[in-house]
Design an enzyme around this catalytic site. Structure first.
Site, PDB file in Angstrom:
ATOM      1  N   ARG A   1      -1.105  -0.541  -8.525  1.00  0.00           N
ATOM      2  CA  ARG A   1      -2.486  -0.191  -8.165  1.00  0.00           C
ATOM      3  C   ARG A   1      -2.569   1.340  -8.138  1.00  0.00           C
ATOM      4  O   ARG A   1      -1.731   2.003  -7.547  1.00  0.00           O
ATOM      5  CB  ARG A   1      -2.815  -0.734  -6.782  1.00  0.00           C
ATOM      6  CG  ARG A   1      -4.168  -0.260  -6.270  1.00  0.00           C
ATOM      7  CD  ARG A   1      -4.213  -0.221  -4.770  1.00  0.00           C
ATOM      8  NE  ARG A   1      -4.426  -1.508  -4.147  1.00  0.00           N
ATOM      9  CZ  ARG A   1      -4.065  -1.748  -2.890  1.00  0.00           C
ATOM     10  NH1 ARG A   1      -3.462  -0.824  -2.178  1.00  0.00           N
ATOM     11  NH2 ARG A   1      -4.293  -2.926  -2.355  1.00  0.00           N
TER      12      ARG A   1
ATOM     13  N   GLY B   1      -6.075   8.344  -3.178  1.00  0.00           N
ATOM     14  CA  GLY B   1      -5.283   8.818  -2.038  1.00  0.00           C
ATOM     15  C   GLY B   1      -6.190   9.103  -0.862  1.00  0.00           C
ATOM     16  O   GLY B   1      -7.209   9.770  -1.024  1.00  0.00           O
TER      17      GLY B   1
ATOM     18  N   ASP C   1       0.843  -1.195   0.000  1.00  0.00           N
ATOM     19  CA  ASP C   1       0.000   0.000   0.000  1.00  0.00           C
ATOM     20  C   ASP C   1       0.882   1.250   0.000  1.00  0.00           C
ATOM     21  O   ASP C   1       2.046   1.192   0.378  1.00  0.00           O
ATOM     22  CB  ASP C   1      -0.853   0.046   1.278  1.00  0.00           C
ATOM     23  CG  ASP C   1      -1.985  -0.969   1.279  1.00  0.00           C
ATOM     24  OD1 ASP C   1      -2.279  -1.566   0.227  1.00  0.00           O
ATOM     25  OD2 ASP C   1      -2.576  -1.167   2.362  1.00  0.00           O
TER      26      ASP C   1
ATOM     27  N   HIS D   1     -14.141   3.368  -6.598  1.00  0.00           N
ATOM     28  CA  HIS D   1     -15.584   3.078  -6.661  1.00  0.00           C
ATOM     29  C   HIS D   1     -16.268   4.097  -7.551  1.00  0.00           C
ATOM     30  O   HIS D   1     -17.486   4.212  -7.550  1.00  0.00           O
ATOM     31  CB  HIS D   1     -16.195   3.140  -5.257  1.00  0.00           C
ATOM     32  CG  HIS D   1     -15.368   2.435  -4.237  1.00  0.00           C
ATOM     33  ND1 HIS D   1     -14.429   3.081  -3.475  1.00  0.00           N
ATOM     34  CD2 HIS D   1     -15.302   1.136  -3.909  1.00  0.00           C
ATOM     35  CE1 HIS D   1     -13.825   2.211  -2.687  1.00  0.00           C
ATOM     36  NE2 HIS D   1     -14.328   1.016  -2.939  1.00  0.00           N
TER      37      HIS D   1
ATOM     38  N   GLN E   1      -0.691   7.144  -5.673  1.00  0.00           N
ATOM     39  CA  GLN E   1      -1.853   7.955  -5.294  1.00  0.00           C
ATOM     40  C   GLN E   1      -2.025   9.118  -6.277  1.00  0.00           C
ATOM     41  O   GLN E   1      -1.126   9.961  -6.429  1.00  0.00           O
ATOM     42  CB  GLN E   1      -1.637   8.510  -3.881  1.00  0.00           C
ATOM     43  CG  GLN E   1      -1.570   7.421  -2.830  1.00  0.00           C
ATOM     44  CD  GLN E   1      -0.788   7.857  -1.597  1.00  0.00           C
ATOM     45  OE1 GLN E   1       0.230   8.530  -1.718  1.00  0.00           O
ATOM     46  NE2 GLN E   1      -1.254   7.455  -0.432  1.00  0.00           N
TER      47      GLN E   1
HETATM   48  P1  FDA Z   1     -14.333   8.899  -4.718  1.00  0.00           P
HETATM   49  O1  FDA Z   1     -13.903   9.216  -3.324  1.00  0.00           O
HETATM   50  O2  FDA Z   1     -14.401   9.995  -5.709  1.00  0.00           O
HETATM   51  O3  FDA Z   1     -15.705   8.154  -4.644  1.00  0.00           O
HETATM   52  C1  FDA Z   1     -16.469   7.815  -5.782  1.00  0.00           C
HETATM   53  C2  FDA Z   1     -17.815   7.274  -5.317  1.00  0.00           C
HETATM   54  O4  FDA Z   1     -17.593   6.022  -4.677  1.00  0.00           O
HETATM   55  C3  FDA Z   1     -18.472   8.128  -4.221  1.00  0.00           C
HETATM   56  O5  FDA Z   1     -19.320   9.084  -4.744  1.00  0.00           O
HETATM   57  C4  FDA Z   1     -19.222   7.102  -3.408  1.00  0.00           C
HETATM   58  O6  FDA Z   1     -20.455   6.842  -4.026  1.00  0.00           O
HETATM   59  C5  FDA Z   1     -18.359   5.887  -3.517  1.00  0.00           C
HETATM   60  N1  FDA Z   1     -17.462   5.759  -2.344  1.00  0.00           N
HETATM   61  C6  FDA Z   1     -16.153   6.041  -2.286  1.00  0.00           C
HETATM   62  N2  FDA Z   1     -15.647   5.761  -1.076  1.00  0.00           N
HETATM   63  C7  FDA Z   1     -16.664   5.297  -0.352  1.00  0.00           C
HETATM   64  C8  FDA Z   1     -16.781   4.827   0.977  1.00  0.00           C
HETATM   65  N3  FDA Z   1     -15.746   4.782   1.812  1.00  0.00           N
HETATM   66  N4  FDA Z   1     -17.996   4.407   1.395  1.00  0.00           N
HETATM   67  C9  FDA Z   1     -19.068   4.427   0.581  1.00  0.00           C
HETATM   68  N5  FDA Z   1     -19.013   4.862  -0.704  1.00  0.00           N
HETATM   69  C10 FDA Z   1     -17.838   5.307  -1.148  1.00  0.00           C
HETATM   70  N6  FDA Z   1      -5.473   4.943  -0.482  1.00  0.00           N
HETATM   71  C11 FDA Z   1      -4.173   5.214  -0.213  1.00  0.00           C
HETATM   72  O7  FDA Z   1      -3.837   6.360   0.082  1.00  0.00           O
HETATM   73  N7  FDA Z   1      -3.235   4.213  -0.266  1.00  0.00           N
HETATM   74  C12 FDA Z   1      -3.564   2.936  -0.615  1.00  0.00           C
HETATM   75  O8  FDA Z   1      -2.688   2.069  -0.687  1.00  0.00           O
HETATM   76  C13 FDA Z   1      -4.916   2.652  -0.879  1.00  0.00           C
HETATM   77  N8  FDA Z   1      -5.328   1.389  -1.222  1.00  0.00           N
HETATM   78  C14 FDA Z   1      -6.612   1.172  -1.654  1.00  0.00           C
HETATM   79  C15 FDA Z   1      -6.984  -0.080  -2.126  1.00  0.00           C
HETATM   80  C16 FDA Z   1      -8.250  -0.296  -2.642  1.00  0.00           C
HETATM   81  C17 FDA Z   1      -8.633  -1.642  -3.143  1.00  0.00           C
HETATM   82  C18 FDA Z   1      -9.173   0.799  -2.700  1.00  0.00           C
HETATM   83  C19 FDA Z   1     -10.525   0.625  -3.311  1.00  0.00           C
HETATM   84  C20 FDA Z   1      -8.821   2.019  -2.196  1.00  0.00           C
HETATM   85  C21 FDA Z   1      -7.559   2.225  -1.644  1.00  0.00           C
HETATM   86  N9  FDA Z   1      -7.196   3.455  -1.126  1.00  0.00           N
HETATM   87  C22 FDA Z   1      -5.867   3.690  -0.818  1.00  0.00           C
HETATM   88  C23 FDA Z   1      -8.220   4.481  -0.827  1.00  0.00           C
HETATM   89  C24 FDA Z   1      -8.353   5.478  -1.973  1.00  0.00           C
HETATM   90  O9  FDA Z   1      -7.250   6.332  -1.966  1.00  0.00           O
HETATM   91  C25 FDA Z   1      -9.642   6.316  -1.830  1.00  0.00           C
HETATM   92  O10 FDA Z   1      -9.612   7.010  -0.617  1.00  0.00           O
HETATM   93  C26 FDA Z   1     -10.929   5.515  -1.907  1.00  0.00           C
HETATM   94  O11 FDA Z   1     -10.845   4.506  -2.866  1.00  0.00           O
HETATM   95  C27 FDA Z   1     -12.129   6.415  -2.256  1.00  0.00           C
HETATM   96  O12 FDA Z   1     -11.942   6.996  -3.485  1.00  0.00           O
HETATM   97  P2  FDA Z   1     -12.681   6.519  -4.842  1.00  0.00           P
HETATM   98  O13 FDA Z   1     -11.610   6.226  -5.826  1.00  0.00           O
HETATM   99  O14 FDA Z   1     -13.597   5.422  -4.580  1.00  0.00           O
HETATM  100  O15 FDA Z   1     -13.396   7.807  -5.379  1.00  0.00           O
END
Ligand code: FDA
Length: 308
Positions: A185, A189, A134, A228, A164
């Site tokens: 990946r 962030g 990560d 997501h 990130q």
């Molecule tokens: P965004 O935040 O724009 O969300 C898009 C949509 O997804 C939202 O409108 C909502 O509907 C839905 N959504 C997103 N998060 C949600 C939540 N928690 N609960 C409910 N709905 C939600 N970060 C990091 O700094 N280092 C890392 O190593 C990792 N590793 C990692 C692995 C995996 C498999 C994932 C999915 C995520 C990470 N992250 C991470 C976290 C990442 O940086 C980020 O904070 C989250 O994925 C949320 O961002 P989205 O890309 O989903 O987009």
């Protein structure tokens, strides 16, 4: 500052508060942590992963915890991960592990983290598994990338890294990594970062995210598209089709409890989908970051607390 950003910042600041962590742990089950965390033990995690696999989803797990107090604690985490790898292998589960270098002793020296990660990768290779590193807070990015590079240069193949999109530096970091044919990946962030290192505006983070994914896919790097975000997922699927990038060259990754129906729909459409299903008693900072990502999750927790 918009209200959503204020709440995000407050929740991320609270993620580091040990007194709040102690209180939250007391109410763990009541606040509905099980939606995001696959239990406090490996025993609880295994059926969750089995359930994901049964729905056509791959998984990974993390032993939750950030930073260890001494090298003995890091050694204990390594042993827990070795047990996870053995168990996933023994139960024929389609799951690998994702680790944080701070949890493997990074703060006691890069060599400590390097040796511990190398042990896990060796064991993962024997189990036909894989170790994802990560990415943590910005001051740790250099050490994390150096460790990944060192592992790859020493011949480790079954290891991947994360970048990130909110960091200005990530496009350069990706370019530097591409000669290694990385398994990378891409995430947006999840930490509280100052504007001199990270894009403050979400629209810029989203644009950076797409550039990173497209850059990685075009260069032939196996890419884990961890988001997501509907719009980005649709964009990546269309981009891959247009560029004739095979479905086997990338996977979507999402978090346990977040958009579960979308996970299943994508898997049914033939995409590889991996769900991050972390476990362990130290779930508090992880939960706080999930709340910060979506204020509606705070209501979810509050509703659980108020439930008689
Ligand atoms: P965004 O935040 O724009 O969300 C898009 C949509 O997804 C939202 O409108 C909502 O509907 C839905 N959504 C997103 N998060 C949600 C939540 N928690 N609960 C409910 N709905 C939600 N970060 C990091 O700094 N280092 C890392 O190593 C990792 N590793 C990692 C692995 C995996 C498999 C994932 C999915 C995520 C990470 N992250 C991470 C976290 C990442 O940086 C980020 O904070 C989250 O994925 C949320 O961002 P989205 O890309 O989903 O987009």
């Amino acid at each position: 500052m918009p209200r959503a950003s204020l709440l995000r910042n407050a929740l991320l600041a609270a993620a580091g508060d040990s007194r709040l962590a102690a209180v939250a742990r007391r109410y763990g089950r009541r606040i509905g942590v099980a939606r995001f965390v696959a239990g406090e033990s490996l025993e609880e995690c295994v059926p969750v992963v089995r359930g994901l696999n049964a729905r056509g989803l791959l998984a990974n797990t993390t032993v939750l915890g950030e930073g260890v107090t001494d090298t003995a604690a890091a050694e204990s985490i390594v042993r827990q991960y070795l047990a996870v790898l053995d168990r996933m292998d023994g139960e024929l589960l389609r799951a690998n592990i994702a680790v944080k270098l701070t949890n493997l002793g990074l703060d006691f020296g890069e060599d400590v983290a390097y040796r511990n990660t190398a042990r896990l990768i060796e064991h993962a290779a024997r189990c036909g598994s894989f170790v994802r590193i990560d990415m943590e807070e910005s001051p740790r990015v250099d050490a994390t990338l150096r460790t990944y590079r060192r592992l790859r240069e020493a011949g480790s193949e079954r290891v991947g890294i994360a970048l990130q999109a909110y960091l200005y530096r990530s496009e350069r970091d990706l370019a530097d990594l591409l000669p290694l044919a990385p398994n990378v990946r891409i995430v947006k962030g999840a930490y509280l970062e100052p504007a001199d290192v990270a894009y403050p505006r979400k629209a810029d983070v989203d644009r950076s995210y797409v550039r990173l994914v497209e850059g990685a896919l075009r260069a032939g790097a196996y890419t884990a598209v961890a988001t997501h975000d509907d719009r980005i997922i649709r964009h990546v699927a269309e981009f891959a089709a247009r560029e004739e990038i095979p479905a086997a060259a990338f996977e979507f990754q999402m978090l346990l409890g977040v958009r579960p129906q979308l996970q299943i729909d994508l898997a049914k459409r033939g995409y590889r989908v991996r769900v991050a299903a972390p476990h362990g008693p130290e779930w508090y900072p992880y939960l706080m970051r999930r709340l910060a990502e979506r204020p509606a999750n705070v209501l979810f927790v509050a509703r659980n607390l108020l439930r008689p």
